[in-house]
Design a protein around this motif. Structure first.
Motif, PDB file in Angstrom:
ATOM      1  N   GLU A  40      44.550  51.241  48.307  1.00  0.00           N
ATOM      2  CA  GLU A  40      44.088  52.091  47.067  1.00  0.00           C
ATOM      3  C   GLU A  40      42.951  50.631  46.187  1.00  0.00           C
ATOM      4  O   GLU A  40      42.257  50.422  46.498  1.00  0.00           O
ATOM      5  N   ASP A  41      42.574  51.532  45.118  1.00  0.00           N
ATOM      6  CA  ASP A  41      40.881  50.930  44.519  1.00  0.00           C
ATOM      7  C   ASP A  41      41.333  49.661  43.979  1.00  0.00           C
ATOM      8  O   ASP A  41      42.540  49.587  43.493  1.00  0.00           O
ATOM      9  N   ALA A  42      40.929  49.277  44.427  1.00  0.00           N
ATOM     10  CA  ALA A  42      41.653  47.430  43.763  1.00  0.00           C
ATOM     11  C   ALA A  42      41.575  47.500  42.083  1.00  0.00           C
ATOM     12  O   ALA A  42      42.478  46.679  41.600  1.00  0.00           O
ATOM     13  N   GLN A  43      40.295  48.381  42.115  1.00  0.00           N
ATOM     14  CA  GLN A  43      40.387  48.685  40.221  1.00  0.00           C
ATOM     15  C   GLN A  43      41.303  48.967  39.798  1.00  0.00           C
ATOM     16  O   GLN A  43      42.077  48.951  38.184  1.00  0.00           O
ATOM     17  N   ASP A  44      42.548  49.804  40.459  1.00  0.00           N
ATOM     18  CA  ASP A  44      44.156  49.420  40.147  1.00  0.00           C
ATOM     19  C   ASP A  44      45.321  49.737  39.952  1.00  0.00           C
ATOM     20  O   ASP A  44      46.366  49.807  39.753  1.00  0.00           O
ATOM     21  N   ILE A  45      44.911  48.175  41.165  1.00  0.00           N
ATOM     22  CA  ILE A  45      46.129  47.774  41.047  1.00  0.00           C
ATOM     23  C   ILE A  45      46.142  46.418  39.537  1.00  0.00           C
ATOM     24  O   ILE A  45      45.431  45.645  39.311  1.00  0.00           O
ATOM     25  N   PRO A  46      47.423  46.348  39.391  1.00  0.00           N
ATOM     26  CA  PRO A  46      47.845  45.240  38.074  1.00  0.00           C
ATOM     27  C   PRO A  46      48.272  44.050  38.748  1.00  0.00           C
ATOM     28  O   PRO A  46      48.634  43.270  38.363  1.00  0.00           O
ATOM     29  N   THR A  47      46.736  43.364  39.494  1.00  0.00           N
ATOM     30  CA  THR A  47      47.070  41.818  39.522  1.00  0.00           C
ATOM     31  C   THR A  47      46.537  41.269  40.354  1.00  0.00           C
ATOM     32  O   THR A  47      45.047  41.782  39.645  1.00  0.00           O
ATOM     33  N   ALA A  48      46.275  39.924  39.589  1.00  0.00           N
ATOM     34  CA  ALA A  48      44.819  38.936  40.209  1.00  0.00           C
ATOM     35  C   ALA A  48      44.792  39.144  40.938  1.00  0.00           C
ATOM     36  O   ALA A  48      45.252  38.188  42.682  1.00  0.00           O
ATOM     37  N   MET A  49      43.070  39.121  41.613  1.00  0.00           N
ATOM     38  CA  MET A  49      42.908  39.338  43.260  1.00  0.00           C
ATOM     39  C   MET A  49      41.481  39.548  43.108  1.00  0.00           C
ATOM     40  O   MET A  49      40.934  39.843  42.428  1.00  0.00           O
ATOM     41  N   THR A  50      41.412  38.768  44.150  1.00  0.00           N
ATOM     42  CA  THR A  50      39.155  38.919  44.795  1.00  0.00           C
ATOM     43  C   THR A  50      39.010  38.747  46.273  1.00  0.00           C
ATOM     44  O   THR A  50      39.527  39.230  47.230  1.00  0.00           O
ATOM     45  N   THR A  51      38.379  40.350  46.292  1.00  0.00           N
ATOM     46  CA  THR A  51      38.144  40.824  47.802  1.00  0.00           C
ATOM     47  C   THR A  51      36.712  40.072  48.117  1.00  0.00           C
ATOM     48  O   THR A  51      35.461  40.479  47.406  1.00  0.00           O
ATOM     49  N   LEU A  52      36.678  40.027  48.887  1.00  0.00           N
ATOM     50  CA  LEU A  52      35.434  39.523  49.887  1.00  0.00           C
ATOM     51  C   LEU A  52      35.227  40.611  51.113  1.00  0.00           C
ATOM     52  O   LEU A  52      35.683  40.513  52.033  1.00  0.00           O
ATOM     53  N   SER A  53      33.646  41.206  51.183  1.00  0.00           N
ATOM     54  CA  SER A  53      33.815  42.713  52.350  1.00  0.00           C
ATOM     55  C   SER A  53      33.347  41.437  53.098  1.00  0.00           C
ATOM     56  O   SER A  53      32.679  40.414  53.024  1.00  0.00           O
ATOM     57  N   GLY A  54      33.557  41.334  54.159  1.00  0.00           N
ATOM     58  CA  GLY A  54      33.124  40.893  55.810  1.00  0.00           C
ATOM     59  C   GLY A  54      31.376  40.940  55.687  1.00  0.00           C
ATOM     60  O   GLY A  54      30.651  40.333  56.121  1.00  0.00           O
TER      61      GLY A  54
END
Length: 756
Positions: A40-54
């Motif tokens: 899913e698109d991270a902006q569509d998920i209703p929770t606090a999260m941080t994504t880091l690409s490799g």
């Protein structure tokens, strides 16, 4: 959402490399995550999260678990060495050591839960993406976690050839080589092999004999096969091995009580200045870690759009330490440490319904077994009595003691989460989980060996401190429910608001240590940890998708917070390691993440958090060393005091700029700053264990250019530019003193990478 850009190269089907050029616009790219066990698109998920690409981790030279806190909000990584490594999220889960206790924040690598955070302290190699989810995650992830999940995904085998090799060198003898090869083996089978080796001399110099600590060698390899006979089925097999032979985990004096100063003078030791980051020891110090495992993940696309996933895994971890526990250059304690061997087995099965309907869901079952054995040993020196008791009676001098323990864990869980799309813009999510867990344990200490012949009275005193005992088998069982309710509303295509309530539970724990004198094995059993949380947040994009702003407010209440500490008793001069349900804890605060791409080639990131984490009720708590050295049986009230390891303010900023000079030449610059405010270092809230706030500056710059059939990337970098002395964790030691693990000093180096 934190998005970090990368200007690397990607191989095309003809094995030629297409250089990355700045886009005509400055839009941020969408980031796909699997936080809800779907892409899913991270902006569509209703929770606090941080994504880091490799790629972003590689750009910033972040390849160690403890460095992740420099790019994540509300995250603390307490690290000394692999056994003393733990992730705290929003101030919850700062438990450093405990073979019989799981962490409040779980770590997953390629969908496999790791029994302890220290199993992820190998170099982060060939990473595709890392996702940090904050809050309870039990209704979708295999193992129940109360504080959050660090979900790491490695790069899969590709059916297009990919190869790269990288060499880095720097100060303190640092030298790292790593590389990866991926490509097709047949029309429907691809393979990938990745390997690394890192060595350095260490950055902590020993005043006693000039040895250097916090250095050594790490190396590892990961092999993968990906079988895709058709578009409806895939099978991914991964196996890896990592080992470490180092002097990591050296502890330096962080705070010294009056008794510690008196006793070091009594034995003629030369203590270092508290908080200086220096050491002065005469004993052996080393650690060895051997770990590896294998996993098999199968994905079937069934009829009507359903997907069935199976993840089967086995992992092992073997840790062997040698420590000079008295922190001095005199023979009080010659060698001390706990050897740990862990084997874990897990099986997860998930069924995901098709998307696009009014209601979609994920169902799952999880089976987990863990076997852990520990062997604790201490060899006391000729000055042990003077150091520990202030009198030379021969109780401890030249005595050795050994203790064996084990804990077996069996966990069974069913979980489900569903999404009701009430309207085109309004979604309601509900999740539930039920976990049944059993722990079986035993602790056995053998009679001490060595030492002088004693009078009956002194022999009785030695036996009281170090004598043989056997708890026999004991344990616990528990049923732990978890749940989630969430409502999200998409105001428009670029703005999502959400509110959620969650409940998470972590099963009881077992303290694999000697019971305090006068208590039996029941005193080693710790109750479950229960957490309730509420969150209100927004996710948004602005300025034609060039600016992304995510923010949230949260409130967390924890009952029976599980924590570890060391305390004194009237029966023993040695600190006793105890686990405790540390009363009731409240965490509340706010988090902000901003990513802005003002012009093509330039990406700016800012994230920060405010965490107010307090004991609402913690009576009869362990007292700090300043108190226990005067009254070993004292109890303290920590109600209203801050929770261990929880910085109130955390802020991270990063900028990446890349431009194109033509002819495939692409210079780039990276700059980052990470700040965290002061925190209490141990559960007893001692002033001597305070960890001061600090800020770190990291810089790097380089150029990418075409060379032959590939692309070369050369860079220079410096970490901790201002050479700040800072500490990652703290712990109690003998005589009311506290030790700390000092972070890396300023370190500069160069890297050369070739993608072809």
């Amino acid at each position: 959402m934190l998005l970090l850009s990368h200007g690397g190269a990607w191989a095309n089907e003809q094995n030629q490399v297409e250089p990355v050029t700045p886009q005509a616009d400055a839009q941020l790219e969408k980031v796909t995550v699997s936080a809800r066990r779907r892409e899913e698109d991270a902006q569509d998920i209703p929770t606090a999260m941080t994504t880091l690409s490799g790629a972003a981790l590689e750009d910033q030279k972040i390849y160690r678990l403890q460095d992740l806190q420099q790019v994540l909000p509300s995250v603390n990584v307490a690290y000394s060495q692999p056994r003393v490594a733990n992730i705290g999220v929003r101030g919850i889960g700062n438990n450093q050591v405990g073979e019989g206790m799981e962490g409040s924040a779980g770590v997953y690598v390629d969908n496999v839960y790791l029994a302890r955070s220290g199993m992820a302290t190998f170099d982060l190699l060939d990473i595709e993406q890392a996702e940090m989810l904050r809050g309870p995650q039990g209704t979708l992830f295999g193992k129940n976690t109360t504080a959050g999940v660090l979900n790491i995904s490695t790069r899969k085998p590709t059916f297009t050839p990919e190869r790269h090799v990288e060499i880095s060198g720097g100060e303190f003898g640092y030298f790292q080589t790593k590389g990866s090869v991926s490509g097709p083996l047949t029309d429907n089978l691809a393979g990938r092999v990745s390997a690394y080796r890192t060595r350095d001399d260490g950055y902590v110099k020993n005043g006693h004999d000039g040895r250097r600590f916090n250095g050594g060698e790490k190396e590892g390899v990961r092999g993968q096969l990906l079988f895709e006979p058709n578009e409806d089925f895939s099978l991914r097999w991964i196996t890896d091995y990592n080992q470490e032979d180092s002097t990591n985990g050296i502890l330096t004096l962080l705070g010294a009580s009056d008794r510690y100063r008196e006793r070091t003078r009594l034995i003629g030791a030369t203590p270092v200045e508290a908080g200086s980051g220096k050491v002065n020891i005469d004993g052996r110090h080393s650690i060895n870690v051997y770990q590896g495992g294998t996993s098999l993940e199968a994905n079937w696309k069934l009829s009507s759009g359903y997907t069935l996933t199976s993840v089967s895994a086995y992992r092992y971890w073997h840790f062997v330490p040698h420590n000079d526990a008295d922190l001095s250059d005199r023979p009080a304690t010659l060698d001390s440490g706990t050897e740990v061997t862990t084997n874990q087995y897990s099986q997860e099965i998930r069924l995901a319904s098709p998307l696009g309907e009014t209601f979609d869901y994920v169902l799952g079952a999880y089976l987990y077994r863990q076997n852990t054995d520990s062997k604790n040993g201490t060899d006391y020196g000729s000055l042990a009595d003077l150091y520990l008791t202030g009198q030379d009676r021969g109780i401890y001098n030249n005595v050795s003691t050994r203790m064996n323990a084990y804990v077996d864990t069996d966990s069974y869980a069913l979980f489900a989460q569903g999404n009701w799309h009430l309207t085109d813009r309004l979604d309601f999510t509900a999740g539930i989980r039920g976990t049944y867990e059993e722990k079986q344990a035993s602790v056995q200490r053998f009679a001490p060996t060595g030492g002088a012949m004693l009078s009956p009275a002194l022999q009785a005193a030695r036996n009281a401190q170090l004598g043989a005992f056997d708890t026999g088998d004991f344990g616990l069982h528990s049923v732990s429910p978890s749940g989630l309710l969430s409502l999200s509303y998409r105001v428009n295509d670029d703005l999502l608001g959400y509110a959620s309530l969650a409940h998470g539970e972590k099963s009881g724990a077992i303290n694999l240590a000697a019971p305090v004198a006068g208590f039996d094995s029941d005193s080693l059993v710790i109750g479950p940890e229960r957490l309730n949380s509420a969150e209100l947040g927004v996710k948004s994009t602005w300025l034609d998708r060039s600016l992304q702003v995510n923010a949230n407010l949260f409130w967390i209440g924890v009952n029976g917070y599980q924590a570890t500490t060391r305390t004194m008793t009237a029966a023993s001069p040695n600190p006793v390691t105890i686990m405790a349900n540390a009363g009731t804890v409240r965490s509340r605060g706010a988090e902000l993440e901003v990513t802005w791409k003002p012009v093509s080639g330039l990406t700016l990131n800012l994230n920060g958090s405010y965490n107010d984490v307090t004991y609402l009720s913690f009576k009869d708590a362990p007292c700090p060393g300043e108190v226990t050295t005067a009254n070993a049986t004292a109890l303290c009230d920590l109600t209203g005091e801050p929770v261990v390891g929880a910085s109130k303010w955390i802020g991270n900023a990063n900028g990446h700029y890349q431009w194109n000079l033509g002819n495939g030449i692409q210079p780039y610059l990276n700059a980052s700053y990470s700040y965290r405010s002061k925190t209490t270092g141990t559960l007893d809230n001692s002033e001597l264990s305070r960890i001061d706030g600090y800020g770190l500056v990291n810089l790097s710059g380089g150029v990418r250019f075409d060379a032959g059939v590939g692309q070369v990337d050369t860079s220079i970098w410096v970490r901790n530019l201002t050479d700040k002395t800072y500490f990652l964790t703290a712990s109690a030691v003998s005589n009311g003193a506290y030790s700390g693990s000092v972070g890396s000093p300023r370190m500069a180096g160069v890297s050369v990478r070739y993608d072809f």
